[in-house]
Design a protein around this motif. Structure first.
Motif, PDB file in Angstrom:
ATOM      1  N   VAL A  88       0.738  -1.143   0.144  1.00  0.00           N
ATOM      2  CA  VAL A  88       0.106   0.012   0.044  1.00  0.00           C
ATOM      3  C   VAL A  88       0.879   1.341  -0.167  1.00  0.00           C
ATOM      4  N   GLY A  89       0.548   2.009  -0.771  1.00  0.00           N
ATOM      5  CA  GLY A  89       1.329   3.431  -0.994  1.00  0.00           C
ATOM      6  C   GLY A  89       1.201   4.357   0.274  1.00  0.00           C
ATOM      7  N   GLU A  90       1.398   5.824   0.110  1.00  0.00           N
ATOM      8  CA  GLU A  90       1.091   6.516   1.031  1.00  0.00           C
ATOM      9  C   GLU A  90      -0.064   7.211   1.247  1.00  0.00           C
ATOM     10  N   LYS A  91      -0.381   7.743   2.320  1.00  0.00           N
ATOM     11  CA  LYS A  91      -1.721   8.338   2.636  1.00  0.00           C
ATOM     12  C   LYS A  91      -3.013   7.867   1.791  1.00  0.00           C
ATOM     13  N   CYS A  92      -2.992   6.518   2.057  1.00  0.00           N
ATOM     14  CA  CYS A  92      -4.310   6.167   1.718  1.00  0.00           C
ATOM     15  C   CYS A  92      -5.290   5.901   3.083  1.00  0.00           C
ATOM     16  N   THR A  93      -6.484   5.875   2.895  1.00  0.00           N
ATOM     17  CA  THR A  93      -7.433   5.774   4.020  1.00  0.00           C
ATOM     18  C   THR A  93      -8.571   4.810   3.850  1.00  0.00           C
ATOM     19  N   PHE A  94      -8.426   3.773   4.652  1.00  0.00           N
ATOM     20  CA  PHE A  94      -9.295   2.470   4.595  1.00  0.00           C
ATOM     21  C   PHE A  94     -10.380   2.717   5.722  1.00  0.00           C
ATOM     22  N   ARG A  95     -11.757   3.000   5.392  1.00  0.00           N
ATOM     23  CA  ARG A  95     -12.622   3.372   6.352  1.00  0.00           C
ATOM     24  C   ARG A  95     -13.435   1.960   6.886  1.00  0.00           C
ATOM     25  N   GLU A  96     -14.219   2.076   7.872  1.00  0.00           N
ATOM     26  CA  GLU A  96     -14.725   1.088   8.451  1.00  0.00           C
ATOM     27  C   GLU A  96     -14.968  -0.253   7.633  1.00  0.00           C
ATOM     28  N   GLY A  97     -14.603  -1.481   7.876  1.00  0.00           N
ATOM     29  CA  GLY A  97     -15.115  -2.833   7.275  1.00  0.00           C
ATOM     30  C   GLY A  97     -14.475  -2.949   6.004  1.00  0.00           C
ATOM     31  N   VAL A  98     -13.489  -2.184   5.490  1.00  0.00           N
ATOM     32  CA  VAL A  98     -12.783  -2.501   4.210  1.00  0.00           C
ATOM     33  C   VAL A  98     -11.713  -3.755   4.329  1.00  0.00           C
ATOM     34  N   THR A  99     -11.972  -4.285   3.165  1.00  0.00           N
ATOM     35  CA  THR A  99     -11.047  -5.770   3.213  1.00  0.00           C
ATOM     36  C   THR A  99     -10.174  -5.428   1.977  1.00  0.00           C
ATOM     37  N   VAL A 100      -8.973  -5.819   2.194  1.00  0.00           N
ATOM     38  CA  VAL A 100      -7.800  -5.650   0.979  1.00  0.00           C
ATOM     39  C   VAL A 100      -7.087  -7.198   1.209  1.00  0.00           C
ATOM     40  N   ASN A 101      -7.036  -7.941   0.039  1.00  0.00           N
ATOM     41  CA  ASN A 101      -6.422  -9.222   0.236  1.00  0.00           C
ATOM     42  C   ASN A 101      -5.118  -9.265  -0.571  1.00  0.00           C
ATOM     43  N   ASN A 116      -2.646   8.083  -2.079  1.00  0.00           N
ATOM     44  CA  ASN A 116      -3.713   9.216  -1.833  1.00  0.00           C
ATOM     45  C   ASN A 116      -4.883   8.505  -2.332  1.00  0.00           C
ATOM     46  N   ASN A 117      -5.369   7.165  -2.040  1.00  0.00           N
ATOM     47  CA  ASN A 117      -6.251   6.600  -2.245  1.00  0.00           C
ATOM     48  C   ASN A 117      -7.533   6.420  -1.064  1.00  0.00           C
ATOM     49  N   LEU A 118      -8.891   6.570  -1.346  1.00  0.00           N
ATOM     50  CA  LEU A 118      -9.625   6.660  -0.536  1.00  0.00           C
ATOM     51  C   LEU A 118     -10.896   5.430  -0.462  1.00  0.00           C
ATOM     52  N   PHE A 119     -10.772   4.378   0.403  1.00  0.00           N
ATOM     53  CA  PHE A 119     -11.846   3.415   0.345  1.00  0.00           C
ATOM     54  C   PHE A 119     -12.837   3.533   1.486  1.00  0.00           C
ATOM     55  N   LEU A 120     -13.982   3.765   1.092  1.00  0.00           N
ATOM     56  CA  LEU A 120     -15.039   3.933   1.919  1.00  0.00           C
ATOM     57  C   LEU A 120     -15.596   2.749   2.495  1.00  0.00           C
ATOM     58  N   ALA A 121     -16.513   2.802   3.354  1.00  0.00           N
ATOM     59  CA  ALA A 121     -16.933   1.482   4.315  1.00  0.00           C
ATOM     60  C   ALA A 121     -17.228   0.494   3.462  1.00  0.00           C
ATOM     61  N   ASN A 122     -16.700  -0.688   3.849  1.00  0.00           N
ATOM     62  CA  ASN A 122     -17.204  -1.917   3.352  1.00  0.00           C
ATOM     63  C   ASN A 122     -16.668  -2.105   1.921  1.00  0.00           C
ATOM     64  N   SER A 123     -15.963  -1.469   1.369  1.00  0.00           N
ATOM     65  CA  SER A 123     -15.578  -1.644  -0.115  1.00  0.00           C
ATOM     66  C   SER A 123     -14.341  -2.896   0.192  1.00  0.00           C
ATOM     67  N   HIS A 124     -14.302  -3.507  -1.037  1.00  0.00           N
ATOM     68  CA  HIS A 124     -13.262  -4.671  -1.167  1.00  0.00           C
ATOM     69  C   HIS A 124     -12.409  -4.521  -2.457  1.00  0.00           C
ATOM     70  N   VAL A 125     -11.129  -5.041  -2.054  1.00  0.00           N
ATOM     71  CA  VAL A 125     -10.072  -5.332  -3.246  1.00  0.00           C
ATOM     72  C   VAL A 125      -9.507  -6.585  -3.018  1.00  0.00           C
ATOM     73  N   ALA A 126      -9.855  -7.197  -4.056  1.00  0.00           N
ATOM     74  CA  ALA A 126      -9.345  -8.649  -4.057  1.00  0.00           C
ATOM     75  C   ALA A 126      -8.086  -9.078  -4.375  1.00  0.00           C
ATOM     76  N   HIS A 127      -7.492 -10.371  -4.317  1.00  0.00           N
ATOM     77  CA  HIS A 127      -6.243 -10.584  -4.717  1.00  0.00           C
ATOM     78  C   HIS A 127      -5.819 -10.219  -6.170  1.00  0.00           C
ATOM     79  N   ASP A 128      -4.377  -9.847  -6.212  1.00  0.00           N
ATOM     80  CA  ASP A 128      -3.867  -9.415  -7.583  1.00  0.00           C
ATOM     81  C   ASP A 128      -4.681  -8.062  -8.297  1.00  0.00           C
ATOM     82  N   CYS A 129      -5.170  -7.284  -7.376  1.00  0.00           N
ATOM     83  CA  CYS A 129      -5.654  -6.206  -7.944  1.00  0.00           C
ATOM     84  C   CYS A 129      -4.360  -5.041  -8.383  1.00  0.00           C
ATOM     85  N   ILE A 130      -4.338  -4.285  -9.089  1.00  0.00           N
ATOM     86  CA  ILE A 130      -3.379  -3.287  -9.264  1.00  0.00           C
ATOM     87  C   ILE A 130      -3.920  -2.045  -9.194  1.00  0.00           C
TER      88      ILE A 130
END
Length: 272
Positions: A88-101, A116-130
């Protein structure tokens, strides 16, 4: 052995496993868990009940909110249990319930997220995403495995992206959309199934793009998607005409690149 900087503030009710590396001015709130192969760079903040696990590197200044799980094993039947990574790079925000594999061996073994990415509540990033930088994933957005998202993309709430799909820079995905095909840079996609409704003109303007350039992109869009040939044939035919237009070349290069998915279009993406 833990490596915890002297300036870090670790709540006594959190667990930091041996082997974890904790940078300067990191703040870990109560009831957090940090795994033994995690690196938290300077200024990272974990709020109560956050989990960072796996072989995961979290960049400077990131914030992880309650009940987010960053670096969990990939949700893939093909994962062989090998050790894979999340960066994960710099200054990213992962809000409540976010999952990243983390990644899978067959997918290259790594999931990568820019700055500088913003992941709002309960969003999901699965395996091997770029993922690039300055991306906004609204509430409940779901990325399947092997998805690529370029810089400054906005994904509306509840949208879902099919595995191996690419989304080009500064595209806009409407809420509750189903993204089954690649979305060109600066494109705007809505609906289920998702249709390419035009260009993200508002986003282009807000980014500082000049009106003349926006008009160029709009003209090229019409030539690509309303011409008599296929999308790829039409795109190749106008390459020389727009050689001096960087945004149009972004689109043309995106269309010309190899992909496992078809291209989204106003006609459901099957004109290829």
């Amino acid at each position: 052995m833990k490596m915890i900087a002297a300036s870090a503030k670790i709540h006594p009710l959190s667990v930091i496993e041996d082997g974890a590396v904790i940078g300067e001015n990191v703040v870990v709130g109560p009831f957090c868990y940090v795994g033994p192969k995690v690196v938290l760079h300077d200024g990272v903040e974990l709020l109560a009940h956050a989990v960072v696990t796996g072989r995961t590197i979290v960049g400077r200044g990131c914030r992880v909110f309650s009940n987010a799980v960053i670096g969990g094993d990939p949700q893939s039947l093909h994962h062989d249990g090998a050790e894979t990574t999340l960066t994960v790079g710099e200054k990213c925000t992962f809000r409540e319930g976010v999952t990243v594999n983390t990644g899978t061996t067959e997918g290259g073994g790594k999931t990568v997220i820019g700055d500088n990415n913003l992941f709002l509540a309960n969003s999901h990033v699965a395996h091997d995403c770029i993922l690039g930088s300055h991306i906004v994933m609204s509430n409940n957005v779901m990325l399947a495995g092997h998805v690529t998202i370029e810089d400054r993309v906005i994904l509306g709430g509840g949208s879902a992206v099919h595995q191996f799909t690419r989304i080009g820079r500064q595209a806009f995905i409407g809420g509750l959309s189903a993204v089954s095909y690649d979305v060109i840079p600066y494109g705007m996609l809505n609906g289920n199934p998702g249709l390419l409704g035009g260009l993200n003109v508002v986003g282009m303007s807000r980014s500082g793009m000049e009106k003349a350039t926006i008009h160029q992109v709009r003209r090229a869009f019409k030539q690509i998607f309303e011409g008599e040939g296929s999308i790829r044939v039409n795109a190749a035919a106008i390459r020389d005409e727009y050689a001096d237009s960087e945004p149009v070349m972004h689109i043309l290069d995106f269309i010309a690149a190899d992909s496992d998915r078809a291209l989204s279009s106003p006609n459901r993406g099957n004109k290829g």
